[in-house]
Design a protein around this motif. Structure first.
Motif, PDB file in Angstrom:
ATOM      1  N   PRO A  96      -0.219 -10.812 -10.851  1.00  0.00           N
ATOM      2  CA  PRO A  96      -0.183 -11.298 -12.247  1.00  0.00           C
ATOM      3  C   PRO A  96      -1.160 -10.567 -13.173  1.00  0.00           C
ATOM      4  CG  PRO A  96      -0.127 -13.149 -10.732  1.00  0.00           C
ATOM      5  CD  PRO A  96      -0.384 -11.929  -9.896  1.00  0.00           C
ATOM      6  N   ASP A  97      -2.317 -10.145 -12.644  1.00  0.00           N
ATOM      7  CA  ASP A  97      -3.289  -9.448 -13.492  1.00  0.00           C
ATOM      8  C   ASP A  97      -3.024  -7.950 -13.572  1.00  0.00           C
ATOM      9  OD1 ASP A  97      -3.947  -8.664 -10.965  1.00  0.00           O
ATOM     10  OD2 ASP A  97      -6.040  -9.315 -11.047  1.00  0.00           O
ATOM     11  N   GLN A  98      -1.924  -7.477 -12.924  1.00  0.00           N
ATOM     12  CA  GLN A  98      -1.504  -6.069 -12.953  1.00  0.00           C
ATOM     13  C   GLN A  98      -2.558  -5.121 -12.372  1.00  0.00           C
ATOM     14  OE1 GLN A  98      -0.312  -5.546 -17.167  1.00  0.00           O
ATOM     15  NE2 GLN A  98       1.801  -5.567 -16.441  1.00  0.00           N
ATOM     16  N   SER A  99      -3.354  -5.642 -11.439  1.00  0.00           N
ATOM     17  CA  SER A  99      -4.383  -4.810 -10.810  1.00  0.00           C
ATOM     18  C   SER A  99      -3.859  -4.069  -9.583  1.00  0.00           C
ATOM     19  CB  SER A  99      -5.582  -5.669 -10.402  1.00  0.00           C
ATOM     20  OG  SER A  99      -5.194  -6.663  -9.464  1.00  0.00           O
ATOM     21  N   GLY A 100      -2.670  -4.442  -9.130  1.00  0.00           N
ATOM     22  CA  GLY A 100      -2.108  -3.784  -7.961  1.00  0.00           C
ATOM     23  C   GLY A 100      -0.893  -4.528  -7.447  1.00  0.00           C
ATOM     24  N   VAL A 101      -0.512  -4.214  -6.217  1.00  0.00           N
ATOM     25  CA  VAL A 101       0.648  -4.834  -5.589  1.00  0.00           C
ATOM     26  C   VAL A 101       0.191  -6.054  -4.793  1.00  0.00           C
ATOM     27  CG1 VAL A 101       2.484  -4.502  -3.889  1.00  0.00           C
ATOM     28  CG2 VAL A 101       1.919  -2.670  -5.480  1.00  0.00           C
ATOM     29  N   ASP A 102       0.948  -7.123  -4.881  1.00  0.00           N
ATOM     30  CA  ASP A 102       0.632  -8.351  -4.164  1.00  0.00           C
ATOM     31  C   ASP A 102       1.021  -8.188  -2.686  1.00  0.00           C
ATOM     32  OD1 ASP A 102       0.088 -10.880  -3.342  1.00  0.00           O
ATOM     33  OD2 ASP A 102       1.581 -11.899  -4.587  1.00  0.00           O
ATOM     34  N   LEU A 103       0.011  -8.238  -1.801  1.00  0.00           N
ATOM     35  CA  LEU A 103       0.247  -8.053  -0.374  1.00  0.00           C
ATOM     36  C   LEU A 103       0.194  -9.359   0.406  1.00  0.00           C
ATOM     37  CD1 LEU A 103      -1.914  -4.843   0.261  1.00  0.00           C
ATOM     38  CD2 LEU A 103       0.519  -4.989  -0.266  1.00  0.00           C
ATOM     39  N   ALA A 104       0.027 -10.479  -0.297  1.00  0.00           N
ATOM     40  CA  ALA A 104      -0.057 -11.773   0.390  1.00  0.00           C
ATOM     41  C   ALA A 104       1.290 -12.132   1.016  1.00  0.00           C
ATOM     42  CB  ALA A 104      -0.486 -12.852  -0.592  1.00  0.00           C
ATOM     43  N   ASN A 105       1.248 -12.443   2.308  1.00  0.00           N
ATOM     44  CA  ASN A 105       2.445 -12.869   3.056  1.00  0.00           C
ATOM     45  C   ASN A 105       3.583 -11.847   2.987  1.00  0.00           C
ATOM     46  OD1 ASN A 105       1.227 -15.416   3.679  1.00  0.00           O
ATOM     47  ND2 ASN A 105       1.766 -16.127   1.630  1.00  0.00           N
ATOM     48  N   VAL A 106       3.222 -10.576   2.952  1.00  0.00           N
ATOM     49  CA  VAL A 106       4.213  -9.500   2.893  1.00  0.00           C
ATOM     50  C   VAL A 106       4.263  -8.796   4.252  1.00  0.00           C
ATOM     51  CG1 VAL A 106       4.775  -7.277   1.840  1.00  0.00           C
ATOM     52  CG2 VAL A 106       3.948  -9.144   0.413  1.00  0.00           C
ATOM     53  N   LYS A 107       5.457  -8.506   4.717  1.00  0.00           N
ATOM     54  CA  LYS A 107       5.608  -7.815   5.999  1.00  0.00           C
ATOM     55  C   LYS A 107       5.098  -6.380   5.880  1.00  0.00           C
ATOM     56  CE  LYS A 107       8.981  -6.337   9.458  1.00  0.00           C
ATOM     57  NZ  LYS A 107      10.430  -6.200   9.799  1.00  0.00           N
ATOM     58  N   MET A 108       4.236  -6.001   6.816  1.00  0.00           N
ATOM     59  CA  MET A 108       3.687  -4.645   6.849  1.00  0.00           C
ATOM     60  C   MET A 108       4.206  -3.929   8.093  1.00  0.00           C
ATOM     61  SD  MET A 108       1.711  -4.862   4.117  1.00  0.00           S
ATOM     62  CE  MET A 108       0.480  -3.550   4.165  1.00  0.00           C
ATOM     63  N   SER A 109       4.304  -2.625   8.018  1.00  0.00           N
ATOM     64  CA  SER A 109       4.770  -1.852   9.165  1.00  0.00           C
ATOM     65  C   SER A 109       4.225  -0.429   9.068  1.00  0.00           C
ATOM     66  CB  SER A 109       6.303  -1.833   9.212  1.00  0.00           C
ATOM     67  OG  SER A 109       6.829  -1.221   8.050  1.00  0.00           O
ATOM     68  N   MET A 110       4.568   0.390  10.049  1.00  0.00           N
ATOM     69  CA  MET A 110       4.123   1.777  10.031  1.00  0.00           C
ATOM     70  C   MET A 110       4.906   2.561   8.983  1.00  0.00           C
ATOM     71  SD  MET A 110       4.197   4.677  13.059  1.00  0.00           S
ATOM     72  CE  MET A 110       3.608   3.549  14.308  1.00  0.00           C
ATOM     73  N   ASN A 111       4.210   3.416   8.271  1.00  0.00           N
ATOM     74  CA  ASN A 111       4.865   4.280   7.290  1.00  0.00           C
ATOM     75  C   ASN A 111       5.981   5.079   7.980  1.00  0.00           C
ATOM     76  OD1 ASN A 111       5.132   5.832   4.794  1.00  0.00           O
ATOM     77  ND2 ASN A 111       4.123   7.479   5.917  1.00  0.00           N
ATOM     78  N   PRO A 112       7.204   5.094   7.432  1.00  0.00           N
ATOM     79  CA  PRO A 112       8.328   5.766   8.106  1.00  0.00           C
ATOM     80  C   PRO A 112       8.068   7.230   8.448  1.00  0.00           C
ATOM     81  CG  PRO A 112       9.133   4.406   6.308  1.00  0.00           C
ATOM     82  CD  PRO A 112       7.638   4.390   6.212  1.00  0.00           C
ATOM     83  N   PHE A 113       7.410   7.964   7.566  1.00  0.00           N
ATOM     84  CA  PHE A 113       7.130   9.374   7.856  1.00  0.00           C
ATOM     85  C   PHE A 113       6.137   9.509   9.008  1.00  0.00           C
ATOM     86  CE2 PHE A 113       8.590   9.513   3.436  1.00  0.00           C
ATOM     87  CZ  PHE A 113       9.520  10.540   3.495  1.00  0.00           C
ATOM     88  N   CYS A 114       5.185   8.571   9.100  1.00  0.00           N
ATOM     89  CA  CYS A 114       4.242   8.572  10.221  1.00  0.00           C
ATOM     90  C   CYS A 114       4.966   8.285  11.530  1.00  0.00           C
ATOM     91  CB  CYS A 114       3.135   7.544   9.989  1.00  0.00           C
ATOM     92  SG  CYS A 114       2.126   7.834   8.518  1.00  0.00           S
ATOM     93  N   GLU A 115       5.935   7.370  11.469  1.00  0.00           N
ATOM     94  CA  GLU A 115       6.714   7.022  12.650  1.00  0.00           C
ATOM     95  C   GLU A 115       7.476   8.234  13.169  1.00  0.00           C
ATOM     96  OE1 GLU A 115       9.385   3.144  13.993  1.00  0.00           O
ATOM     97  OE2 GLU A 115       9.306   3.754  11.884  1.00  0.00           O
ATOM     98  N   ILE A 116       7.985   9.042  12.254  1.00  0.00           N
ATOM     99  CA  ILE A 116       8.692  10.268  12.638  1.00  0.00           C
ATOM    100  C   ILE A 116       7.728  11.238  13.304  1.00  0.00           C
ATOM    101  CG2 ILE A 116       9.863  12.306  11.700  1.00  0.00           C
ATOM    102  CD1 ILE A 116      11.061  10.408   9.556  1.00  0.00           C
ATOM    103  N   ALA A 117       6.499  11.322  12.787  1.00  0.00           N
ATOM    104  CA  ALA A 117       5.497  12.204  13.386  1.00  0.00           C
ATOM    105  C   ALA A 117       5.147  11.752  14.799  1.00  0.00           C
ATOM    106  CB  ALA A 117       4.246  12.229  12.507  1.00  0.00           C
ATOM    107  N   VAL A 118       5.018  10.439  14.999  1.00  0.00           N
ATOM    108  CA  VAL A 118       4.746   9.911  16.344  1.00  0.00           C
ATOM    109  C   VAL A 118       5.879  10.264  17.292  1.00  0.00           C
ATOM    110  CG1 VAL A 118       4.430   7.819  17.712  1.00  0.00           C
ATOM    111  CG2 VAL A 118       3.301   8.021  15.494  1.00  0.00           C
TER     112      VAL A 118
END
Length: 249
Positions: A21-43
């Motif tokens: 709401p304060d436009q300071s960034g992206v709201d990460l509360a209760n959001v599903k996180m995972s490995m960055n897709p490009f990193c997954e390809i590197a692995v």
């Protein structure tokens, strides 16, 4: 050959992000996180090289909060050997990441650093290039195919005009593109085994690297909603709308 693979914990690509709401960034509360897709390809590419007998050990490293251990565990379940977490709750910019990775390279002495070409959260696309510059190593970015040769790598990369093939001597830094491979799914037994694999936890202070942000985020806002399209009967009508209504020509 030892391969070092940096991985990043990001918002899952299937999630629609919300701005705070304060436009300071992206709201990460209760959001599903995972490995960055490009990193997954590197692995995946590092694991395939190990399966071909071209590598003996794969070390995965992540920089972020405690929860980034989950991202490392995912890579371990895929087939990596051990993990390193540089724990910090601060926002880490690409240059600071590259400096930390350079310190880890000094400790681990890998012959190859394989990382994603960019992260889907900030799209900075700079860490690999900065790391290669700090190390003084050759680099091959946006790799769509990687082949091991005697003391070097043959890397095919996509450019605007088609495909470009490079030969880079080892040690080297390679960043992966989407078409390099399709990552595997970790099996349940491997997921259980990954829970027992070691993860070394350190902090940026252990490496003497200042991770203070150099950039200031002024405001984060959602893009304007797209308006519905219209059909035109002729090219002349299309040109007229682009010129007089949209103002793009």
């Amino acid at each position: 050959m030892k391969i070092l693979v940096p991985v990043k914990r990001v918002v899952d690509y299937n999630v629609k992000v919300r701005v705070k709401p304060d436009q300071s960034g992206v709201d990460l509360a209760n959001v599903k996180m995972s490995m960055n897709p490009f990193c997954e390809i590197a692995v995946e590419e590092a694991i395939r090289m190990k399966e071909k007998g071209l590598a003996e050990e794969i070390v995965v490293i992540s920089i972020g909060p405690t929860q980034a251990q989950e991202t490392i565990r995912t890579a371990l379940a895929m087939g990596a050997d051990r993990g390193i977490l540089i724990q910090t709750d601060e926002r880490v910019e690409p240059l600071a990441v590259a400096k930390l990775l350079a310190k880890v390279v000094e400790e681990e002495s890998p012959e190859l650093v394989m990382l994603g070409k960019q992260a889907i959260d900030d799209d900075s696309n700079a860490t690999g290039q900065m790391l290669a510059a700090l190390l003084g190593w050759p680099q091959a970015t946006f790799a769509s195919a990687v082949e091991k040769e005697d003391g070097s790598l043959k890397v095919t990369r996509e450019i605007d005009g088609g495909l470009q093939t490079l030969s880079v001597s080892l040690p080297a830094v390679v960043t992966s593109d989407l078409r390099l491979n399709e990552p595997r799914y970790a099996s349940l037994p491997n997921i259980m085994k990954a829970k027992r694999k070691p993860i070394d936890t350190k902090s940026p202070d252990d490496y003497g690297v200042d991770i203070s942000p150099r950039l200031e985020v002024i405001k984060v806002s959602e893009p304007p909603k797209r308006k519905g399209g219209v059909k035109v009967e002729t090219v002349a009508e299309l040109v007229d709308k682009l010129k007089n209504e949209a103002g793009v020509i």
